[in-house]
Design an enzyme around this catalytic site. Structure first.
Site, PDB file in Angstrom:
ATOM      1  N   GLU A 259      47.408  89.908  63.684  1.00  0.00           N
ATOM      2  CA  GLU A 259      47.480  88.455  63.824  1.00  0.00           C
ATOM      3  C   GLU A 259      48.409  87.892  62.753  1.00  0.00           C
ATOM      4  O   GLU A 259      48.505  88.414  61.646  1.00  0.00           O
ATOM      5  CB  GLU A 259      46.081  87.864  63.660  1.00  0.00           C
ATOM      6  CG  GLU A 259      46.013  86.354  63.787  1.00  0.00           C
ATOM      7  CD  GLU A 259      44.613  85.812  63.581  1.00  0.00           C
ATOM      8  OE1 GLU A 259      44.333  84.723  64.101  1.00  0.00           O
ATOM      9  OE2 GLU A 259      43.788  86.469  62.902  1.00  0.00           O
TER      10      GLU A 259
ATOM     11  N   LYS B 145      45.403  82.523  71.635  1.00  0.00           N
ATOM     12  CA  LYS B 145      44.035  82.754  71.168  1.00  0.00           C
ATOM     13  C   LYS B 145      43.079  81.708  71.738  1.00  0.00           C
ATOM     14  O   LYS B 145      43.274  80.503  71.570  1.00  0.00           O
ATOM     15  CB  LYS B 145      44.034  82.710  69.640  1.00  0.00           C
ATOM     16  CG  LYS B 145      42.715  83.013  68.968  1.00  0.00           C
ATOM     17  CD  LYS B 145      42.887  82.972  67.455  1.00  0.00           C
ATOM     18  CE  LYS B 145      41.620  83.292  66.703  1.00  0.00           C
ATOM     19  NZ  LYS B 145      41.817  83.258  65.234  1.00  0.00           N
TER      20      LYS B 145
ATOM     21  N   CYS C 252      41.625  88.251  66.955  1.00  0.00           N
ATOM     22  CA  CYS C 252      40.699  88.032  65.849  1.00  0.00           C
ATOM     23  C   CYS C 252      39.339  87.480  66.261  1.00  0.00           C
ATOM     24  O   CYS C 252      38.477  88.222  66.744  1.00  0.00           O
ATOM     25  CB  CYS C 252      41.378  87.161  64.790  1.00  0.00           C
ATOM     26  SG  CYS C 252      40.618  87.265  63.148  1.00  0.00           S
TER      27      CYS C 252
END
Length: 278
Positions: A43, A118, A159
């Site tokens: 990330e 995300k 994440c």
């Protein structure tokens, strides 16, 4: 047997795209020289910056970001598939000044094969006193993505998505045999939860989990957990870095193991509708 040589890149990304590219490029070259055909970075591969004003000064579109452009050219030159775990880029949404935390799959000719924004933004108050409000600067995505590669389908997450098993189940049911989890975990949550969550998601989805991570203390003072990890579809840790330093993690994936795991425990075919709890 079908096997795939992969490599995860662990970084300690600097605060600008130019410096970030200089940091990650030799690690990717090392991975390619070691035989990896699919390479994944963490990330925020293009910069790590908490300060909003400084971030906005370097923020660019996907097509203009210097790190992304350099990495696309590098994938083409090396003849590898490269997942830029995520880059912080302009979202492209009119009226929303927040950035996108965007994962970018690059094919071996340098083309962008898929992107994913995300879904779950990190808004937490940790027991240590750390406070994070990712939603203030990152616009969350609204769609799950599974991308085709020469070796099978790759599910994309970033994440904090790791804490939402329903996303991983949806990716697996859409045909993903591998799911990427590029991350920049905090130290407290990484130490407590990182490996356990990765193994749980692999078992639940019956697929490989590929988790390249940021690690160590960054220029902006942030500390990340590292310990990049590859987990097999039976939940076994295949390879892991036991530190926070930049480096390369190699593994060869036995892709037939996915079918074996899903045949042994066919949980993806056993969903039942149920009334919600009261």
């Amino acid at each position: 047997m079908s096997s795939l040589p992969v490599a995860l890149i662990q970084t300690r990304t600097p605060a600008s795209p130019v410096a970030a590219l200089a940091h990650v490029e030799p690690l990717i070259r090392e991975a390619a020289a070691g035989g990896a055909k699919l390479i994944l970075t963490p990330e925020a591969t293009n910069f790590v910056l908490k300060d909003r004003e400084r971030r906005d000064a370097v923020l660019a579109t996907l097509k203009a970001d210097e790190a992304v452009c350099g990495l696309r050219n590098l994938a083409r030159d090396l003849g590898v598939w490269l997942l830029i775990g995520s880059a912080i880029v302009r979202s492209g949404v009119d009226g929303d000044e927040r950035a996108a935390n965007r994962s970018i799959l690059v094919g071996d000719s340098g083309e962008v094969a898929a992107t994913y924004d995300k879904l779950h933004v990190y808004d937490v108050d940790l027991p240590t006193g750390e406070n994070w409000r990712e939603s203030a600067s990152i616009r969350p995505g609204d769609a799950a993505v599974v991308a085709d590669t020469p070796w099978g389908r790759l599910g994309l997450t970033v994440c904090y998505d790791l804490r939402f098993p329903q996303l991983f189940r949806a990716l697996a049911k859409a045909g993903a045999s591998m799911i990427a989890v590029p991350s920049a975990f905090t130290v407290p949550t990484g130490e407590a939860h990182w490996e356990t969550l990765l193994r749980a998601r692999a078992i639940e989805a019956g697929c490989f989990i590929l988790a390249p991570a940021q690690g160590g203390e960054h220029e902006d003072g942030r500390r990340t957990w590292g310990r990049s990890t590859i987990v097999g579809p039976w939940g076994e840790v295949i390879a892991k870095l036991d530190h926070d330093a930049p480096g390369v993690l190699f593994a060869s994936l036995d892709l037939d193991a996915v079918a074996r795991a899903r045949q042994a425990v066919p949980q993806l075919t056993h969903d039942r509708d149920f009334a919600p709890p009261r």
